[in-house]
Design an enzyme around this catalytic site. Structure first.
Site, PDB file in Angstrom:
ATOM      1  N   ARG A  13     -30.508 -22.184  14.675  1.00 49.42           N
ATOM      2  CA  ARG A  13     -29.707 -21.239  13.884  1.00 49.42           C
ATOM      3  C   ARG A  13     -29.481 -19.967  14.701  1.00 49.42           C
ATOM      4  O   ARG A  13     -30.358 -19.535  15.465  1.00 49.42           O
ATOM      5  CB  ARG A  13     -30.410 -20.872  12.577  1.00 49.42           C
ATOM      6  CG  ARG A  13     -29.499 -20.006  11.685  1.00 49.42           C
ATOM      7  CD  ARG A  13     -30.213 -19.382  10.511  1.00 49.42           C
ATOM      8  NE  ARG A  13     -29.262 -18.519   9.769  1.00 49.42           N
ATOM      9  CZ  ARG A  13     -29.610 -17.608   8.883  1.00 49.42           C
ATOM     10  NH1 ARG A  13     -30.872 -17.385   8.602  1.00 49.42           N
ATOM     11  NH2 ARG A  13     -28.692 -16.885   8.264  1.00 49.42           N
ATOM     12  N   HIS A  14     -28.338 -19.353  14.532  1.00 51.25           N
ATOM     13  CA  HIS A  14     -27.999 -18.123  15.244  1.00 51.25           C
ATOM     14  C   HIS A  14     -28.925 -16.963  14.883  1.00 51.25           C
ATOM     15  O   HIS A  14     -29.634 -16.982  13.871  1.00 51.25           O
ATOM     16  CB  HIS A  14     -26.550 -17.719  14.947  1.00 51.25           C
ATOM     17  CG  HIS A  14     -26.303 -17.434  13.495  1.00 51.25           C
ATOM     18  ND1 HIS A  14     -26.640 -16.239  12.905  1.00 51.25           N
ATOM     19  CD2 HIS A  14     -25.759 -18.194  12.512  1.00 51.25           C
ATOM     20  CE1 HIS A  14     -26.318 -16.266  11.624  1.00 51.25           C
ATOM     21  NE2 HIS A  14     -25.774 -17.445  11.358  1.00 51.25           N
ATOM     22  N   ASN A  20     -25.941 -10.687   7.737  1.00 53.54           N
ATOM     23  CA  ASN A  20     -27.214 -11.260   7.317  1.00 53.54           C
ATOM     24  C   ASN A  20     -28.085 -10.165   6.722  1.00 53.54           C
ATOM     25  O   ASN A  20     -28.691 -10.331   5.650  1.00 53.54           O
ATOM     26  CB  ASN A  20     -27.968 -11.866   8.505  1.00 53.54           C
ATOM     27  CG  ASN A  20     -27.415 -13.184   8.982  1.00 53.54           C
ATOM     28  OD1 ASN A  20     -27.468 -13.481  10.180  1.00 53.54           O
ATOM     29  ND2 ASN A  20     -26.884 -14.022   8.093  1.00 53.54           N
ATOM     30  N   GLN A  26     -21.189 -15.006   4.958  1.00 58.69           N
ATOM     31  CA  GLN A  26     -20.347 -15.022   6.154  1.00 58.69           C
ATOM     32  C   GLN A  26     -19.411 -16.219   6.183  1.00 58.69           C
ATOM     33  O   GLN A  26     -18.222 -16.075   6.447  1.00 58.69           O
ATOM     34  CB  GLN A  26     -21.230 -15.024   7.409  1.00 58.69           C
ATOM     35  CG  GLN A  26     -22.010 -13.734   7.561  1.00 58.69           C
ATOM     36  CD  GLN A  26     -22.964 -13.767   8.733  1.00 58.69           C
ATOM     37  OE1 GLN A  26     -22.753 -13.088   9.734  1.00 58.69           O
ATOM     38  NE2 GLN A  26     -24.020 -14.548   8.615  1.00 58.69           N
ATOM     39  N   ARG A  63     -21.407 -15.627  16.427  1.00 58.29           N
ATOM     40  CA  ARG A  63     -22.841 -15.466  16.248  1.00 58.29           C
ATOM     41  C   ARG A  63     -23.619 -16.663  16.779  1.00 58.29           C
ATOM     42  O   ARG A  63     -24.701 -16.510  17.351  1.00 58.29           O
ATOM     43  CB  ARG A  63     -23.175 -15.192  14.772  1.00 58.29           C
ATOM     44  CG  ARG A  63     -22.686 -16.229  13.770  1.00 58.29           C
ATOM     45  CD  ARG A  63     -22.824 -15.668  12.357  1.00 58.29           C
ATOM     46  NE  ARG A  63     -22.515 -16.606  11.287  1.00 58.29           N
ATOM     47  CZ  ARG A  63     -21.302 -16.816  10.806  1.00 58.29           C
ATOM     48  NH1 ARG A  63     -20.256 -16.155  11.333  1.00 58.29           N
ATOM     49  NH2 ARG A  63     -21.108 -17.656   9.803  1.00 58.29           N
ATOM     50  N   GLU A  87     -20.313 -22.996  10.230  1.00 56.32           N
ATOM     51  CA  GLU A  87     -20.917 -22.850   8.906  1.00 56.32           C
ATOM     52  C   GLU A  87     -19.962 -23.405   7.856  1.00 56.32           C
ATOM     53  O   GLU A  87     -18.764 -23.599   8.117  1.00 56.32           O
ATOM     54  CB  GLU A  87     -21.211 -21.360   8.655  1.00 56.32           C
ATOM     55  CG  GLU A  87     -21.827 -21.027   7.297  1.00 56.32           C
ATOM     56  CD  GLU A  87     -23.155 -21.697   7.048  1.00 56.32           C
ATOM     57  OE1 GLU A  87     -23.132 -22.903   6.688  1.00 56.32           O
ATOM     58  OE2 GLU A  87     -24.199 -21.016   7.170  1.00 56.32           O
ATOM     59  N   HIS A 156     -25.590 -23.017  12.279  1.00 56.35           N
ATOM     60  CA  HIS A 156     -25.785 -22.119  11.146  1.00 56.35           C
ATOM     61  C   HIS A 156     -26.766 -22.725  10.140  1.00 56.35           C
ATOM     62  O   HIS A 156     -26.971 -23.944  10.116  1.00 56.35           O
ATOM     63  CB  HIS A 156     -24.444 -21.850  10.477  1.00 56.35           C
ATOM     64  CG  HIS A 156     -23.399 -21.387  11.443  1.00 56.35           C
ATOM     65  ND1 HIS A 156     -23.116 -20.055  11.653  1.00 56.35           N
ATOM     66  CD2 HIS A 156     -22.565 -22.079  12.276  1.00 56.35           C
ATOM     67  CE1 HIS A 156     -22.156 -19.947  12.574  1.00 56.35           C
ATOM     68  NE2 HIS A 156     -21.805 -21.158  12.961  1.00 56.35           N
TER      69      HIS A 156
END
Length: 214
Positions: A13-14, A20, A26, A63, A87, A156
């Site tokens: 995951r970023h 966030n 997002q 990201r 995502e 994501h």
């Protein structure tokens, strides 16, 4: 000696973004990492330093791509981006507080597994069936093309949820109560047909109250 038939994936995951931090949805809006997110990615890069990555892929959103770039820098790998790893598309919910999404959980808990797979919330949100289909398409095609390779994947948190539900690792009920931290990851192996989970890192369970306040 027989040739290797499985590819090994580190699905990451970023790092953190300002959205966030502010708990804003997002989705596919292209928000970059913030300073904390850059630092998180560098820390995981150190952790993965001794892993021999052969290839690196990422969602094309900033990201995830930047996170993968930081990790891959040590390995001198270029990032190959794909929309398949994006995502979930949250439609009209993008940009709104994340709690708006989670207020739907009471309704979702009344649905069967099959109904929830196809549920689109307000008609603009990508459903789980479509979401997991594109994640699996990427994993299967990449595994078949790269047997024996070790592959970094930047993506994501939504991808983690739908993938683990599809593989039967967690249920929808369990998924609603866990969060994957920034730079959490899944290590899995696949021959393009079957999937084998070796490690899951960065999973946090939350209370019913925290779910509603998320």
């Amino acid at each position: 000696m027989s040739k290797p038939t499985v590819a090994t994936f580190y699905i990451v995951r970023h790092g953190e973004t300002d959205w966030n931090f502010k708990k804003l949805t997002q989705g596919q809006i292209d928000i970059p990492l913030n300073e904390t997110g850059e630092k998180q990615a560098r820390e995981v890069a150190k952790k993965f330093k001794n892993i021999k990555f052969d290839l690196a892929f990422s969602s094309d959103l900033l990201r995830a791509k930047r996170t993968a770039e930081i990790i891959a820098l040590e390995h001198k790998l270029a990032i190959q981006t794909t929309k398949l790893l994006r995502e979930r598309h949250f439609g009209t919910m993008e940009g709104k507080p994340s709690e708006v999404f989670f207020t739907h959980l009471t309704l979702l808990n009344e649905l069967s597994h099959e109904e929830r797979l196809k549920h689109t919330f307000n008609g603009t949100v990508e459903n789980d069936e479509a979401f997991v289909s594109r994640i699996l398409t990427f994993l299967r095609e990449t595994a078949i093309a790269n047997p024996g390779k070790t592959i970094l994947v930047g993506t994501h948190s939504g991808a983690f949820h739908v993938l683990l539900i599809h593989l039967g690792v967690i249920t929808y009920k369990k998924s609603d109560k866990i969060r994957f931290s920034n730079l959490g990851y899944i290590k899995l192996r696949s021959d393009g047909i079957d999937f084998f989970i070796d490690e899951i890192a960065g999973v946090n369970e939350v209370s019913n109250r925290q779910v509603q306040e998320f």
